[in-house]
Design a protein around this motif. Sequence first.
Motif, mmCIF file in Angstrom:
data_model
loop_
_atom_site.group_PDB
_atom_site.id
_atom_site.type_symbol
_atom_site.label_atom_id
_atom_site.label_comp_id
_atom_site.label_asym_id
_atom_site.label_seq_id
_atom_site.Cartn_x
_atom_site.Cartn_y
_atom_site.Cartn_z
ATOM 1 N N CYS A 1 -21.462 -46.171 22.370
ATOM 2 C CA CYS A 1 -22.663 -45.501 21.446
ATOM 3 C C CYS A 1 -21.942 -45.291 20.087
ATOM 4 C CB CYS A 1 -22.695 -44.317 22.214
ATOM 5 S SG CYS A 1 -23.837 -44.384 23.805
ATOM 6 N N VAL B 1 -32.199 -43.626 23.451
ATOM 7 C CA VAL B 1 -31.509 -42.829 24.132
ATOM 8 C C VAL B 1 -32.339 -42.175 25.271
ATOM 9 C CG1 VAL B 1 -30.043 -40.985 24.864
ATOM 10 C CG2 VAL B 1 -29.608 -42.143 22.312
ATOM 11 N N LEU C 1 -26.835 -39.636 17.814
ATOM 12 C CA LEU C 1 -28.053 -39.204 18.574
ATOM 13 C C LEU C 1 -29.235 -38.801 17.712
ATOM 14 C CD1 LEU C 1 -26.766 -37.789 21.797
ATOM 15 C CD2 LEU C 1 -27.194 -39.968 21.378
ATOM 16 N N THR D 1 -31.635 -41.583 16.431
ATOM 17 C CA THR D 1 -32.265 -42.324 17.497
ATOM 18 C C THR D 1 -33.619 -42.114 18.224
ATOM 19 O OG1 THR D 1 -31.189 -41.362 19.225
ATOM 20 C CG2 THR D 1 -29.949 -42.948 18.303
ATOM 21 N N ILE E 1 -35.199 -40.540 21.097
ATOM 22 C CA ILE E 1 -34.570 -39.850 22.400
ATOM 23 C C ILE E 1 -35.835 -39.643 23.214
ATOM 24 C CG2 ILE E 1 -33.587 -38.010 23.295
ATOM 25 C CD1 ILE E 1 -32.151 -37.390 20.604
#
Length: 404
Positions: free
Chosen positions: A59, A67, A95, A98, A100
């Motif tokens: 990742c 994610v 993260l 991204t 999510i």
Amino acid sequence: MSTGSEPLAGFAVGVTAARRHEELATLLERRGARVVPAPAIRLVPLVDDDELLDATLACLDGPLDHVVVTTGIGFRAWLEAADGHGMRDALIARLAGTDIVARGPKARGAIRSAGLQERWSPESEECSEVIRHLVEKDLDGARVAVQLYGERQPELVDALRAAGAEVIEIPVYRWSRAEDSTPLRRLVGQAVAGTIDAITFTSAPAVAATLAVAAEDDLEEALLEAMRTHVVAACVGPVTAQALTDRGVPTVQPERARIGALVRALVSDLPRRRSRRLSVRGFSLELRGHAVVLDGQLRPIAPAPMAILRALARRPGHVVSRAELCGVLPSRLAAGSGSRDGWAREARPREARPQADEHAVEMAVARLRRGLGRPGIVETVVKRGYRLACDPRIVDRLPAGAGG
């Protein structure tokens, strides 16, 4: 003595949960249930697992577009494992940029507690909705991380790969069979013998482990038949229930996949399925799972006397012969004895067991009369059998579907 006013008083409920089993048991007991703990699985963290480390590095080593966070505990475990390798801050930073997707409110809570924000979450918490949401996007060449929850998710992962995505699977923990299977084997035996009224399942692996233990004792089909007939299978959601649904087992499910909602669904359903109310000699007599409520007082009844009472209640006011009553008496399993081999030998469907003799019926009737504590409710009809002392034309039942 209990008044039996609690909605689950008189019912025995098996709990197979690994996580939060104490919370579930407490909620059931507050509503009067007798809880039979039988953990089916255990959670094994993978904090030091090489596969998890490799997935985390993957990742971080390249761009990440989407994610999928499937569980709150899993997401927190992933961050904890990353922290152990000095990569937590880098992972959170990656993260943050991204898209999510949170599968449910617990996943959302874990994401937000880490200072992140989900972009989307499904209404039903089902993976099928997550799949539909993601495949509507252009996934060709996209990199998608999927946090797994205890086992591989081929339905989700394969659908994303088929849409052109590169999928990184994040295995943060796995489910394993409980180290001691004795309580679960006992629960299976009691379900087959008819001394358990409901079994609760809070995960699909718990269902799989329960069926596997039953199969090892040649009781899988007998257990499934019990759950199709006299044992209520209460599942926290459709994913948990899928394996049972596929085998023709009806399940009770809450509208939302929560433990509290599961208990409320069971409170609504179990008395309707497993209760019956009669008027006998002017007394109000309600049959519950392993007890009766007689004029407002809860009176526990042992398995053999209860089997006799249920047989009499199926034809209230009519004579039931001793020979017929022989066939309804449970095996010694109902009393809770037996080794592992004993469970397998004794927990057979009733049609596969030798009938008890008439002396056993007489003993069970005597125990039933003592348990009821009121004379004249069960009458002896000389040379014919026994009957409940009520007018068969006047039977006050609970709502349609109540079992006897």
